[in-house]
Design a protein around this motif. Structure first.
Motif, PDB file in Angstrom:
ATOM      1  N   UNK A 170      75.492  32.745 -52.589  1.00 23.80           N
ATOM      2  CA  UNK A 170      74.574  33.873 -52.620  1.00 23.80           C
ATOM      3  C   UNK A 170      73.117  33.503 -52.482  1.00 23.80           C
ATOM      4  N   UNK A 171      72.819  32.211 -52.329  1.00 24.58           N
ATOM      5  CA  UNK A 171      71.428  31.787 -52.173  1.00 24.58           C
ATOM      6  C   UNK A 171      70.926  32.083 -50.761  1.00 24.58           C
ATOM      7  N   UNK A 172      69.679  32.550 -50.677  1.00 28.45           N
ATOM      8  CA  UNK A 172      69.080  32.842 -49.381  1.00 28.45           C
ATOM      9  C   UNK A 172      68.644  31.533 -48.744  1.00 28.45           C
ATOM     10  N   UNK A 173      69.075  31.329 -47.500  1.00 31.97           N
ATOM     11  CA  UNK A 173      68.747  30.099 -46.776  1.00 31.97           C
ATOM     12  C   UNK A 173      67.774  30.330 -45.623  1.00 31.97           C
ATOM     13  N   UNK A 174      67.787  31.534 -45.050  1.00 30.67           N
ATOM     14  CA  UNK A 174      66.874  31.809 -43.937  1.00 30.67           C
ATOM     15  C   UNK A 174      66.631  33.306 -43.844  1.00 30.67           C
ATOM     16  N   UNK A 175      65.389  33.671 -43.482  1.00 29.16           N
ATOM     17  CA  UNK A 175      65.005  35.067 -43.257  1.00 29.16           C
ATOM     18  C   UNK A 175      64.316  35.116 -41.904  1.00 29.16           C
ATOM     19  N   UNK A 176      64.767  36.002 -41.036  1.00 27.94           N
ATOM     20  CA  UNK A 176      64.108  36.069 -39.739  1.00 27.94           C
ATOM     21  C   UNK A 176      64.749  37.076 -38.821  1.00 27.94           C
ATOM     22  N   UNK A 177      64.453  36.944 -37.534  1.00 26.22           N
ATOM     23  CA  UNK A 177      65.009  37.841 -36.537  1.00 26.22           C
ATOM     24  C   UNK A 177      66.500  37.565 -36.375  1.00 26.22           C
ATOM     25  N   UNK A 178      67.241  38.534 -35.820  1.00 25.24           N
ATOM     26  CA  UNK A 178      68.676  38.293 -35.599  1.00 25.24           C
ATOM     27  C   UNK A 178      68.901  37.049 -34.753  1.00 25.24           C
ATOM     28  N   UNK A 179      69.827  36.217 -35.170  1.00 24.19           N
ATOM     29  CA  UNK A 179      70.154  34.993 -34.450  1.00 24.19           C
ATOM     30  C   UNK A 179      71.567  35.115 -33.878  1.00 24.19           C
ATOM     31  N   UNK A 180      71.858  34.377 -32.801  1.00 24.33           N
ATOM     32  CA  UNK A 180      73.216  34.447 -32.233  1.00 24.33           C
ATOM     33  C   UNK A 180      74.290  34.143 -33.260  1.00 24.33           C
ATOM     34  N   UNK A 181      74.001  33.225 -34.173  1.00 21.73           N
ATOM     35  CA  UNK A 181      74.953  32.926 -35.240  1.00 21.73           C
ATOM     36  C   UNK A 181      74.173  32.456 -36.455  1.00 21.73           C
ATOM     37  N   UNK A 182      74.643  32.783 -37.667  1.00 17.52           N
ATOM     38  CA  UNK A 182      73.956  32.337 -38.874  1.00 17.52           C
ATOM     39  C   UNK A 182      74.030  30.823 -39.027  1.00 17.52           C
ATOM     40  N   UNK A 183      73.256  30.320 -39.952  1.00 18.05           N
ATOM     41  CA  UNK A 183      73.350  28.908 -40.308  1.00 18.05           C
ATOM     42  C   UNK A 183      74.780  28.587 -40.748  1.00 18.05           C
ATOM     43  N   UNK A 184      75.228  27.342 -40.580  1.00 18.17           N
ATOM     44  CA  UNK A 184      76.599  26.976 -41.002  1.00 18.17           C
ATOM     45  C   UNK A 184      76.845  27.335 -42.467  1.00 18.17           C
ATOM     46  N   UNK A 185      77.962  28.000 -42.709  1.00 18.79           N
ATOM     47  CA  UNK A 185      78.330  28.381 -44.065  1.00 18.79           C
ATOM     48  C   UNK A 185      77.620  29.604 -44.589  1.00 18.79           C
ATOM     49  N   UNK A 186      76.841  30.284 -43.732  1.00 20.90           N
ATOM     50  CA  UNK A 186      76.058  31.457 -44.175  1.00 20.90           C
ATOM     51  C   UNK A 186      76.541  32.732 -43.490  1.00 20.90           C
ATOM     52  N   UNK A 187      76.227  33.860 -44.100  1.00 19.34           N
ATOM     53  CA  UNK A 187      76.474  35.176 -43.511  1.00 19.34           C
ATOM     54  C   UNK A 187      75.159  35.929 -43.458  1.00 19.34           C
ATOM     55  N   UNK A 188      75.050  36.840 -42.491  1.00 18.44           N
ATOM     56  CA  UNK A 188      73.800  37.569 -42.246  1.00 18.44           C
ATOM     57  C   UNK A 188      73.899  38.987 -42.784  1.00 18.44           C
ATOM     58  N   UNK A 189      72.824  39.424 -43.433  1.00 21.77           N
ATOM     59  CA  UNK A 189      72.772  40.747 -44.052  1.00 21.77           C
ATOM     60  C   UNK A 189      71.422  41.399 -43.784  1.00 21.77           C
ATOM     61  N   UNK A 190      71.360  42.690 -44.053  1.00 24.37           N
ATOM     62  CA  UNK A 190      70.139  43.470 -43.855  1.00 24.37           C
ATOM     63  C   UNK A 190      69.399  43.618 -45.180  1.00 24.37           C
ATOM     64  N   UNK A 191      68.092  43.410 -45.153  1.00 26.91           N
ATOM     65  CA  UNK A 191      67.278  43.539 -46.367  1.00 26.91           C
ATOM     66  C   UNK A 191      66.892  44.999 -46.575  1.00 26.91           C
ATOM     67  N   UNK A 192      67.116  45.497 -47.770  1.00 21.25           N
ATOM     68  CA  UNK A 192      66.884  46.907 -48.084  1.00 21.25           C
ATOM     69  C   UNK A 192      65.418  47.262 -48.285  1.00 21.25           C
ATOM     70  N   UNK A 193      64.578  46.269 -48.566  1.00 21.21           N
ATOM     71  CA  UNK A 193      63.195  46.553 -48.946  1.00 21.21           C
ATOM     72  C   UNK A 193      62.987  46.579 -50.440  1.00 21.21           C
ATOM     73  N   UNK A 194      64.013  46.185 -51.200  1.00 21.76           N
ATOM     74  CA  UNK A 194      63.919  46.132 -52.657  1.00 21.76           C
ATOM     75  C   UNK A 194      64.157  44.693 -53.109  1.00 21.76           C
ATOM     76  N   UNK A 195      63.230  44.180 -53.929  1.00 20.83           N
ATOM     77  CA  UNK A 195      63.373  42.856 -54.521  1.00 20.83           C
ATOM     78  C   UNK A 195      63.321  42.993 -56.048  1.00 20.83           C
ATOM     79  N   UNK A 196      63.896  42.038 -56.726  1.00 21.47           N
ATOM     80  CA  UNK A 196      63.757  41.885 -58.170  1.00 21.47           C
ATOM     81  C   UNK A 196      63.080  40.536 -58.390  1.00 21.47           C
TER      82      UNK A 196
END
Length: 339
Positions: free
Chosen positions: A156-182
Motif C-alpha cells: 500500500x505504499x506510494x511509489x510514484x505519482x504522475x501521468x498515466x504510464x503504459x505500465x506501473x512500476x514492477x509490483x505496483x498497481x495504478x489508482x486515481x487520486x481523489x483529492x483527499x489526503x490525511x
C-alpha cells in the motif's frame, strides 16, 4: 468555538476551465443544485467529526471568504481563511493553513472542487494508528478519462505519482487520486519553509525513501466538477438517483423522484415548456413556452428564449457555458453572452 478534528480545504485555484462562471464565483463557491459546492464538502467533513476548517483563498477572495464563513456557520464549524496574494501551490497552501491553525493531530486535506462523500471518520482513524506520514485516498481510475495516477506497491505504499504510464512500476498497481489526503505532522516537517510547491510532486517524493506515504482505496462516487462537462455529469448523476447526495435529508433532492427535474420554489416554468429530468432550474428563472431544456443548469439570472432548445449548458445572469461530451471524454467549454 467549535472543537474536533481539523480540515484544510484548498480553494485558491482560478477555475480556468469553468470561466466565465468562475469570474463570478470561485470554484468551491459555484452554485450546484441550489447551494455552493462547498456546502456538500462541509457536510462530509462535519460528519467525520471535523470542528475546525481552514481554507486558503486567492481568486475572488472576498466572495470565497464570505461563502466559507456562511457555510461554516450552517454547520457550527470554526472557519479560518488565509489569503494567498501569490498562489503557493497545494503544498505551500497546506503549509500556510497549518501555520494558521496549528495542531499535532492528523488533518484532513480536501480539494475544494470535488464532489465526494466517503466515510472519513474510519479513514482518519486508520491513518492515525498507521504510523504513516500521509495517506492518499484513492479510487479506481475513472473510465474514459485521462488523469494522473498514483502507483502503490503490495503493502500500500506510494511509489510514484504522475501521468498515466503504459505500465506501473514492477509490483505496483495504478489508482486515481481523489483529492483527499490525511496528513500527520511529518508531512509539514519536510515542506520547504517558503515558496510555492506541489504536495504530490514536490513534497511526497521527499518521503518516498522512508516509505511514509501510503494509499487507501475506497469505491465511492466522485467528480471534480472542474469543467462544464464534469459539472453537468455530476448534476445528472444526482438528479437521476445514480449517486446519493452528500447532503442527505437536507438536500432539495430528498423525497424527490429521479424522473423529474429539480425546479426551485420561485422558478416559473410554462406548462408548454419541456424539461428533462436531469435539469435544474433556480428560483427566479423563467422557462417560456416551447422551450426544451436537456441536461442543463439554469442558475440565478439565466435567460431562455421562447421555443429555444437548451442542451448541455450552464446558464446564469445572461451568460452561458456549454459542455461538449463525446464518448465520455470532456469537450471544450464555450461561452457566449445571452440576450
Amino acid at each position: 468555538m467549535a472543537s474536533g478534528a481539523r480540515a484544510f480545504v484548498l480553494a485558491a485555484g482560478l477555475g480556468a476551465r469553468l470561466r466565465p462562471l468562475t469570474d463570478t464565483w470561485p470554484k468551491p463557491a459555484v452554485p450546484f443544485l441550489g447551494a455552493p459546492l462547498l456546502r456538500r464538502a462541509f457536510a462530509v467533513l462535519a460528519r467525520a467529526g471535523v470542528g475546525r476548517v481552514a481554507l486558503n483563498t486567492h481568486h475572488l477572495p472576498e466572495v470565497m471568504e464570505r461563502v466559507a464563513r456562511e457555510e461554516g456557520a450552517r454547520r457550527g464549524l470554526a472557519v479560518t481563511t488565509v489569503n494567498e496574494p501569490v498562489i503557493q501551490g497545494t503544498g505551500g497552501g497546506l503549509r500556510g493553513l497549518q501555520r494558521a491553525v496549528p495542531g499535532d493531530e492528523p488533518v484532513i486535506a480536501w480539494n475544494g472542487d470535488i464532489l465526494f462523500a466517503p466515510d472519513l471518520a474510519p479513514l482518519l482513524e486508520a491513518h492515525r494508528t498507521s504510523g504513516f506520514a500521509a495517506t492518499m485516498v484513492l479510487l479506481p481510475i475513472p473510465a474514459g478519462r485521462s488523469y494522473g495516477v498514483v502507483e502503490i506497491d503490495g503493502s500500500g505504499r506510494v511509489r510514484r505519482i504522475g501521468r498515466p504510464n503504459p505500465s506501473p512500476l514492477p509490483g505496483c498497481t495504478a489508482w486515481h487520486f481523489s483529492g483527499v489526503h490525511l496528513l500527520s505532522p511529518r508531512v509539514f516537517e519536510v515542506m520547504a519553509p517558503e515558496g510555492p510547491e506541489d504536495i504530490n510532486h514536490d513534497v511526497y517524493p521527499r518521503l518516498f525513501g522512508e516509505g511514509a506515504v501510503r494509499g487507501m482505496l475506497v469505491n465511492v462516487p466522485w467528480s471534480d466538477l472542474g469543467s462544464p462537462a464534469t459539472y453537468l455529469e455530476a448534476q445528472s448523476d444526482l438528479l437521476l438517483d445514480r449517486v446519493p447526495d452528500p447532503l442527505g435529508t437536507e438536500s432539495q433532492l430528498a423525497g424527490r423522484l429521479g424522473t423529474e427535474p429539480l425546479v426551485e420554489p420561485g422558478a416559473h416554468v410554462h406548462p408548454d415548456a419541456d424539461l428533462a429530468p436531469d435539469v435544474f432550474i433556480a428560483a427566479g428563472v423563467e422557462v417560456p413556452p416551447g422551450a426544451h431544456v436537456r441536461r442543463s443548469a439554469l442558475l440565478p439570472g439565466a435567460v431562455v428564449g421562447v421555443g429555444e432548445t437548451v442542451n448541455d449548458e450552464i446558464r446564469w445572469s445572461g451568460q452561458g457555458l456549454s459542455a461538449a461530451v463525446a464518448n465520455g471524454a470532456e469537450g471544450t467549454g464555450a461561452s457566449a453572452r445571452r440576450p
